[in-house]
Design an enzyme around this catalytic site. Structure first.
Site, PDB file in Angstrom:
ATOM      1  N   GLN A  89     -46.165 -18.176  11.653  1.00 30.29           N
ATOM      2  CA  GLN A  89     -46.357 -19.554  12.084  1.00 30.29           C
ATOM      3  C   GLN A  89     -47.835 -19.914  11.971  1.00 30.29           C
ATOM      4  O   GLN A  89     -48.704 -19.068  12.164  1.00 30.29           O
ATOM      5  CB  GLN A  89     -45.944 -19.729  13.551  1.00 30.29           C
ATOM      6  CG  GLN A  89     -44.493 -19.440  13.837  1.00 30.29           C
ATOM      7  CD  GLN A  89     -44.237 -19.467  15.332  1.00 30.29           C
ATOM      8  OE1 GLN A  89     -44.799 -18.696  16.081  1.00 30.29           O
ATOM      9  NE2 GLN A  89     -43.384 -20.395  15.755  1.00 30.29           N
ATOM     10  N   ILE A 141     -44.147 -31.005  15.476  1.00 22.99           N
ATOM     11  CA  ILE A 141     -43.146 -31.047  14.414  1.00 22.99           C
ATOM     12  C   ILE A 141     -43.379 -29.805  13.571  1.00 22.99           C
ATOM     13  O   ILE A 141     -44.495 -29.285  13.508  1.00 22.99           O
ATOM     14  CB  ILE A 141     -43.225 -32.335  13.559  1.00 22.99           C
ATOM     15  CG1 ILE A 141     -44.607 -32.502  12.925  1.00 22.99           C
ATOM     16  CG2 ILE A 141     -42.860 -33.544  14.387  1.00 22.99           C
ATOM     17  CD1 ILE A 141     -44.697 -33.649  11.943  1.00 22.99           C
ATOM     18  N   VAL A 155     -48.841 -29.885  14.382  1.00 24.38           N
ATOM     19  CA  VAL A 155     -48.003 -29.621  13.214  1.00 24.38           C
ATOM     20  C   VAL A 155     -47.870 -28.109  13.096  1.00 24.38           C
ATOM     21  O   VAL A 155     -48.852 -27.375  13.249  1.00 24.38           O
ATOM     22  CB  VAL A 155     -48.629 -30.193  11.925  1.00 24.38           C
ATOM     23  CG1 VAL A 155     -47.765 -29.860  10.713  1.00 24.38           C
ATOM     24  CG2 VAL A 155     -48.840 -31.700  12.043  1.00 24.38           C
ATOM     25  N   GLU A 156     -46.668 -27.649  12.847  1.00 25.37           N
ATOM     26  CA  GLU A 156     -46.422 -26.220  12.607  1.00 25.37           C
ATOM     27  C   GLU A 156     -45.925 -26.048  11.186  1.00 25.37           C
ATOM     28  O   GLU A 156     -45.125 -26.841  10.694  1.00 25.37           O
ATOM     29  CB  GLU A 156     -45.367 -25.675  13.577  1.00 25.37           C
ATOM     30  CG  GLU A 156     -44.979 -24.238  13.276  1.00 25.37           C
ATOM     31  CD  GLU A 156     -43.782 -23.740  14.076  1.00 25.37           C
ATOM     32  OE1 GLU A 156     -43.411 -22.571  13.905  1.00 25.37           O
ATOM     33  OE2 GLU A 156     -43.207 -24.521  14.859  1.00 25.37           O
ATOM     34  N   ILE A 157     -46.396 -24.995  10.549  1.00 26.94           N
ATOM     35  CA  ILE A 157     -45.866 -24.559   9.259  1.00 26.94           C
ATOM     36  C   ILE A 157     -45.334 -23.146   9.487  1.00 26.94           C
ATOM     37  O   ILE A 157     -46.010 -22.324  10.113  1.00 26.94           O
ATOM     38  CB  ILE A 157     -46.969 -24.519   8.171  1.00 26.94           C
ATOM     39  CG1 ILE A 157     -47.688 -25.866   8.045  1.00 26.94           C
ATOM     40  CG2 ILE A 157     -46.394 -24.060   6.847  1.00 26.94           C
ATOM     41  CD1 ILE A 157     -46.838 -27.004   7.548  1.00 26.94           C
TER      42      ILE A 157
END
Length: 193
Positions: free
Chosen positions: A126, A91, A137-139
Site C-alpha cells: 500500500q 479512496i 489517496v491509496e494505491i
C-alpha cells in the site's frame, strides 16, 4: 400428532445498484485539483452539465468518476493534514506496478508513506498520499487478497474477543471449514483455467 413447524426463507430482492459512479470532493482550487488528478493519477476531464450554478470539474478513468467542486469558503475544505495517516478516510486504486508509481511520486515531489498488509501469507503493498486539499489517496495491489463474505464463516476470524461477532461466526466455523475450503479450491480452479 404434533405440530409441524415450517420455516419459510424470506428472500430480499437484490438492490438494483450497478457500480460506484463517482466520488466528490470540495476543493480550494478546482484547476489545481484537476491538474493533480490528471497528472498524478491519469484521470481525464470530461464534460460536466452546464446547468450547474457553481464551479467544478468532472474527471473519469478506471471505471469511476471524480467530481471536484469549488468551495464557497476556505472553511468548507478540510484542513490539509501534515501527517499521512493510512487510517484516515481515503479512496483507493488498485495498481499493477506500485514501484513505478512510487518513482513517479518521488519525481513529482509528492510525499507518501507505505505499508504492507499480510493475510495468510498473502502480501498487499500500500502507498498513501494526499491530494492538494489533503484528501487521502491509496494505491495498492489489494487484488492479491480474495474477497470473501463474512457469511462464509472465515477460518481465521479476527474478532474472537468480541462477543457479538464470536456468537455469530464462531459456531459455524468448525462445521463448514471443509465446505469452504472445497468451494475455494473449486473457485480457484475455475479461475485458473
Amino acid at each position: 400428532m404434533g405440530l409441524e413447524i415450517i420455516e419459510e426463507e424470506v428472500s430480499t430482492p437484490a438492490l438494483p445498484l450497478m457500480s460506484l459512479n463517482h466520488v466528490s470532493f470540495l476543493c480550494s482550487s478546482v484547476s489545481r485539483s484537476v491538474k493533480f488528478y490528471e497528472e498524478v493519477l491519469g484521470f481525464v476531464s470530461i464534460k460536466r452539465p452546464s446547468s450547474f450554478k457553481f464551479h467544478g470539474a468532472w474527471l473519469f478513468n478506471y471505471g469511476v468518476g471524480i467530481h471536484l467542486l469549488q468551495c464557497n469558503s476556505p472553511d468548507d475544505v478540510p484542513k490539509k493534514k501534515g501527517v499521512i495517516n493510512p487510517k484516515d478516510n481515503h479512496i483507493s486504486f488498485q495498481c499493477s506496478d506500485i514501484h513505478y508509481l512510487k518513482r513517479r511520486l518521488e519525481e513529482m515531489g509528492i510525499p507518501y508513506v507505505t505499508a504492507v498488509v499480510e493475510e495468510g501469507g498473502i502480501l498487499v503493498d500500500q502507498m498513501f498520499f494526499h491530494d492538494p486539499d489533503g484528501y487521502m489517496v491509496e494505491i495498492c495491489n489489494c487484488e492479491n487478497i480474495p474477497v470473501l463474505p463474512l457469511s462464509s464463516c472465515p477460518l481465521k476470524f479476527p474478532y474472537t474477543k468480541d462477543p457479538i461477532f464470536s456468537s455469530i461466526y464462531g459456531k459455524c466455523r468448525d462445521e463448514v471449514e471443509s465446505v469452504i475450503m472445497e468451494a475455494l479450491v473449486t473457485d480457484m480452479m475455475d479461475i485458473s483455467f
